[in-house]
Design an enzyme around this catalytic site. Sequence first.
Site, PDB file in Angstrom:
ATOM      1  N   HIS A  58       0.875  -1.184   0.000  1.00  0.00           N
ATOM      2  CA  HIS A  58       0.000   0.000   0.000  1.00  0.00           C
ATOM      3  C   HIS A  58       0.908   1.230   0.000  1.00  0.00           C
ATOM      4  O   HIS A  58       1.791   1.365  -0.848  1.00  0.00           O
ATOM      5  CB  HIS A  58      -0.912  -0.116   1.232  1.00  0.00           C
ATOM      6  CG  HIS A  58      -2.112   0.781   1.260  1.00  0.00           C
ATOM      7  ND1 HIS A  58      -2.485   1.603   0.231  1.00  0.00           N
ATOM      8  CD2 HIS A  58      -3.041   0.991   2.256  1.00  0.00           C
ATOM      9  CE1 HIS A  58      -3.587   2.267   0.558  1.00  0.00           C
ATOM     10  NE2 HIS A  58      -3.942   1.909   1.789  1.00  0.00           N
ATOM     11  N   HIS A  87      -2.012  -2.256  -9.748  1.00  0.00           N
ATOM     12  CA  HIS A  87      -3.042  -1.741  -8.843  1.00  0.00           C
ATOM     13  C   HIS A  87      -4.247  -2.668  -8.898  1.00  0.00           C
ATOM     14  O   HIS A  87      -4.578  -3.198  -9.947  1.00  0.00           O
ATOM     15  CB  HIS A  87      -3.462  -0.330  -9.272  1.00  0.00           C
ATOM     16  CG  HIS A  87      -4.130   0.421  -8.178  1.00  0.00           C
ATOM     17  ND1 HIS A  87      -5.476   0.318  -7.935  1.00  0.00           N
ATOM     18  CD2 HIS A  87      -3.627   1.275  -7.253  1.00  0.00           C
ATOM     19  CE1 HIS A  87      -5.769   1.082  -6.893  1.00  0.00           C
ATOM     20  NE2 HIS A  87      -4.680   1.663  -6.460  1.00  0.00           N
ATOM     21  N   ASP A 100       2.785   5.625  -6.454  1.00  0.00           N
ATOM     22  CA  ASP A 100       4.026   5.549  -5.701  1.00  0.00           C
ATOM     23  C   ASP A 100       5.280   5.529  -6.571  1.00  0.00           C
ATOM     24  O   ASP A 100       6.388   5.626  -6.042  1.00  0.00           O
ATOM     25  CB  ASP A 100       4.014   4.296  -4.810  1.00  0.00           C
ATOM     26  CG  ASP A 100       2.960   4.398  -3.724  1.00  0.00           C
ATOM     27  OD1 ASP A 100       2.783   5.502  -3.183  1.00  0.00           O
ATOM     28  OD2 ASP A 100       2.298   3.380  -3.424  1.00  0.00           O
TER      29      ASP A 100
HETATM   30  N1  CMC Z   1       5.020  -6.149 -10.743  1.00  0.00           N
HETATM   31  C1  CMC Z   1       4.915  -7.278 -11.468  1.00  0.00           C
HETATM   32  N2  CMC Z   1       3.797  -8.024 -11.548  1.00  0.00           N
HETATM   33  C2  CMC Z   1       2.738  -7.590 -10.863  1.00  0.00           C
HETATM   34  C3  CMC Z   1       2.763  -6.423 -10.103  1.00  0.00           C
HETATM   35  C4  CMC Z   1       3.972  -5.700 -10.060  1.00  0.00           C
HETATM   36  N3  CMC Z   1       4.083  -4.589  -9.323  1.00  0.00           N
HETATM   37  N4  CMC Z   1       1.568  -6.242  -9.523  1.00  0.00           N
HETATM   38  C5  CMC Z   1       0.784  -7.267  -9.913  1.00  0.00           C
HETATM   39  N5  CMC Z   1       1.497  -8.084 -10.711  1.00  0.00           N
HETATM   40  C6  CMC Z   1       1.022  -9.303 -11.345  1.00  0.00           C
HETATM   41  C7  CMC Z   1       1.023 -10.431 -10.336  1.00  0.00           C
HETATM   42  O1  CMC Z   1       2.259 -11.105 -10.326  1.00  0.00           O
HETATM   43  C8  CMC Z   1      -0.114 -11.278 -10.848  1.00  0.00           C
HETATM   44  O2  CMC Z   1       0.361 -11.989 -11.958  1.00  0.00           O
HETATM   45  P1  CMC Z   1      -0.180 -13.494 -12.247  1.00  0.00           P
HETATM   46  O3  CMC Z   1      -1.659 -13.329 -12.481  1.00  0.00           O
HETATM   47  O4  CMC Z   1       0.573 -13.921 -13.449  1.00  0.00           O
HETATM   48  O5  CMC Z   1       0.119 -14.278 -11.022  1.00  0.00           O
HETATM   49  C9  CMC Z   1      -1.125 -10.256 -11.353  1.00  0.00           C
HETATM   50  O6  CMC Z   1      -0.351  -9.113 -11.697  1.00  0.00           O
HETATM   51  C10 CMC Z   1      -2.151  -9.855 -10.312  1.00  0.00           C
HETATM   52  O7  CMC Z   1      -1.434  -9.514  -9.139  1.00  0.00           O
HETATM   53  P2  CMC Z   1      -2.069  -9.461  -7.691  1.00  0.00           P
HETATM   54  O8  CMC Z   1      -0.964  -9.397  -6.693  1.00  0.00           O
HETATM   55  O9  CMC Z   1      -3.094 -10.521  -7.545  1.00  0.00           O
HETATM   56  O10 CMC Z   1      -2.835  -8.085  -7.762  1.00  0.00           O
HETATM   57  P3  CMC Z   1      -3.508  -7.363  -6.546  1.00  0.00           P
HETATM   58  O11 CMC Z   1      -4.668  -6.658  -7.077  1.00  0.00           O
HETATM   59  O12 CMC Z   1      -3.735  -8.288  -5.405  1.00  0.00           O
HETATM   60  O13 CMC Z   1      -2.366  -6.367  -6.066  1.00  0.00           O
HETATM   61  C11 CMC Z   1      -0.990  -4.542  -5.729  1.00  0.00           C
HETATM   62  C12 CMC Z   1      -2.330  -5.012  -6.269  1.00  0.00           C
HETATM   63  C13 CMC Z   1      -0.951  -3.029  -5.740  1.00  0.00           C
HETATM   64  C14 CMC Z   1      -0.836  -4.994  -4.267  1.00  0.00           C
HETATM   65  C15 CMC Z   1       0.128  -5.129  -6.594  1.00  0.00           C
HETATM   66  O14 CMC Z   1       0.021  -4.638  -7.903  1.00  0.00           O
HETATM   67  C16 CMC Z   1       1.496  -4.856  -6.035  1.00  0.00           C
HETATM   68  O15 CMC Z   1       1.936  -5.573  -5.145  1.00  0.00           O
HETATM   69  N6  CMC Z   1       2.229  -3.809  -6.532  1.00  0.00           N
HETATM   70  C17 CMC Z   1       3.504  -3.466  -6.007  1.00  0.00           C
HETATM   71  C18 CMC Z   1       3.362  -2.660  -4.733  1.00  0.00           C
HETATM   72  C19 CMC Z   1       2.831  -1.291  -5.006  1.00  0.00           C
HETATM   73  O16 CMC Z   1       3.322  -0.569  -5.858  1.00  0.00           O
HETATM   74  N7  CMC Z   1       1.845  -0.874  -4.207  1.00  0.00           N
HETATM   75  C20 CMC Z   1       1.240   0.459  -4.297  1.00  0.00           C
HETATM   76  C21 CMC Z   1      -0.166   0.396  -4.817  1.00  0.00           C
HETATM   77  S1  CMC Z   1      -0.795   1.990  -5.304  1.00  0.00           S
HETATM   78  C22 CMC Z   1      -0.853   2.955  -3.894  1.00  0.00           C
HETATM   79  C23 CMC Z   1      -1.729   2.452  -2.848  1.00  0.00           C
HETATM   80  O17 CMC Z   1      -2.909   2.205  -3.081  1.00  0.00           O
HETATM   81  O18 CMC Z   1      -1.268   2.331  -1.744  1.00  0.00           O
END
Ligand code: CMC
Length: 472
Positions: free
Chosen positions: A310, A349, A407
């Site tokens: 987050h 996201h 971010d």
């Molecule tokens: N880099 C590479 N692959 C990614 C990323 C990333 N940053 N984010 C998601 N994916 C891929 C993930 O590996 C998965 O692939 P597969 O379906 O092949 O297994 C797919 O996309 C879905 O990922 P998820 O983790 O199920 O997605 P989510 O909706 O649960 O997570 C998230 C959203 C923001 C937690 C995630 O994108 C992430 O961990 N990003 C990195 C951390 C980050 O930048 N966080 C800030 C978010 S924006 C500000 C805020 O709201 O706080």
Amino acid sequence: MVSKTKEITTLIKNAKKEARAEVKKTPQEEAPYTGPVKWPVNCIVGPGLEGAIACESKIGYVNGSKGELIYRGYDIFDLCAHSSFEEVSYLLLHGELPTGKQHERFSSQLLHCRRVPQTIRTLMGFPVEKMNAMAALRLGTNLMRQESTYVDQEAYRPDRFPSISADEDSIPMETRPRGEKHAIYEFKEKKGGSKPKEVDKKYGPPVGFTPTYRLISGVATIAGAVERIRRGALPLEPDPDLSHAGNLVYMITGRRPTPIEERIMDVTLILHADHGMNASTFATMVVASTLSDMYLAVGSGIAALNGPLHGGANAEVLKMLREIDDPKKAKGWFEQTCEKKKKIMGFGHRVYKAYDPRARVLGPLAEYLVENRGSDEIKRLYATAKELEKLAIARLGETKGIFPNVDFYSGIVYSCLGIPVEMFTALFAVSRVAGWTSRVMEYLENNRIFRPRAVYAGSFGKKYVPVAKREE
Ligand code: CMC
């Protein structure tokens, strides 16, 4: 001020044009999450409550497929181009942009709430210099609750005094439940039949607009103090001649910002002020829905925001860019990261499957600052970020809808403003207090405690075995 910061407004307007042009190229509609909601509601829920509808709200809307963010009907690009954090906070809380008089009154209320001397004094008794800034900020909101409400003081407890007649300072009580007649419970504190007057007059209730204004203003002051204490300096008195954004830069860096710096900080505050039913907002609302109070609710928002998935991602991005260190090394690093199936910080996201509009604004602001005043290191990190963005969008943009999020560039912007990396997430929190409290206030109008179910996947009917008979 306006003419000096015109360049910033132009950058934001251009970012809006770019965003709209790109959306037109790839129109993909998501299911509309727009109201009104008719309960009970049918929705398809994924893990992590993906797709679940928690409540109806008029505060803000995120259109993930178009990359749009709306506060109370206004486009985020327009608010960034023309508004201020004070005005946006009013908008989020009260539903409309303020008139001139309302703006003046609200700004002076916020100004009045900037000083939290008792909170800072108590905070200085804790080992803040050894604490994570978010942990210290959270502690600060607890101390502020104490300073602002007296809610935990004996004198404030609602049930005690009515139970004692005015001329008594002791009441008969049993020491053991045996019916002894003469057992006495002595009240050793001050005599009196009502709460001390100053508790009523000076301190407010822990819910409502009063704590909301106090928190929006006071958390910024606490953040300033946390940073100063962390580096062994004394906290600074807030400067009443500066705007909320300008004063924030001043209290953290000890330097009065230039109009451009003040404007850029203001834009970052507007961008982070609200964002739908994200994890920290939900945490805040869950706590508030139990009829706990605003200070404790905001404290839980801070706790949730701290995580690297987050708000904590902004600090992780800078660490990641430092690890890569050179745009030429970005490709190799990216390949390795993808191979190990690791996530790239500042990308992806839950809701946006398009470019995050907040990153659209922060990217050009980062570029502007880096070009105009960036150190060699920050120039290198910015070039590295641009290279990484190209690689990640080419590989993950089309296929997985993964683009830079808020971010990705915010850390570079903060660094150029002289904010240390340890304070990045705290700055996110300072701004998000406006969104958290607005949503809590709205939800409490028709409060129902949040209480979802978990599906039990364990066993039934096991026979209890005494510890002596259990196999090691
Ligand atoms: N880099 C590479 N692959 C990614 C990323 C990333 N940053 N984010 C998601 N994916 C891929 C993930 O590996 C998965 O692939 P597969 O379906 O092949 O297994 C797919 O996309 C879905 O990922 P998820 O983790 O199920 O997605 P989510 O909706 O649960 O997570 C998230 C959203 C923001 C937690 C995630 O994108 C992430 O961990 N990003 C990195 C951390 C980050 O930048 N966080 C800030 C978010 S924006 C500000 C805020 O709201 O706080």
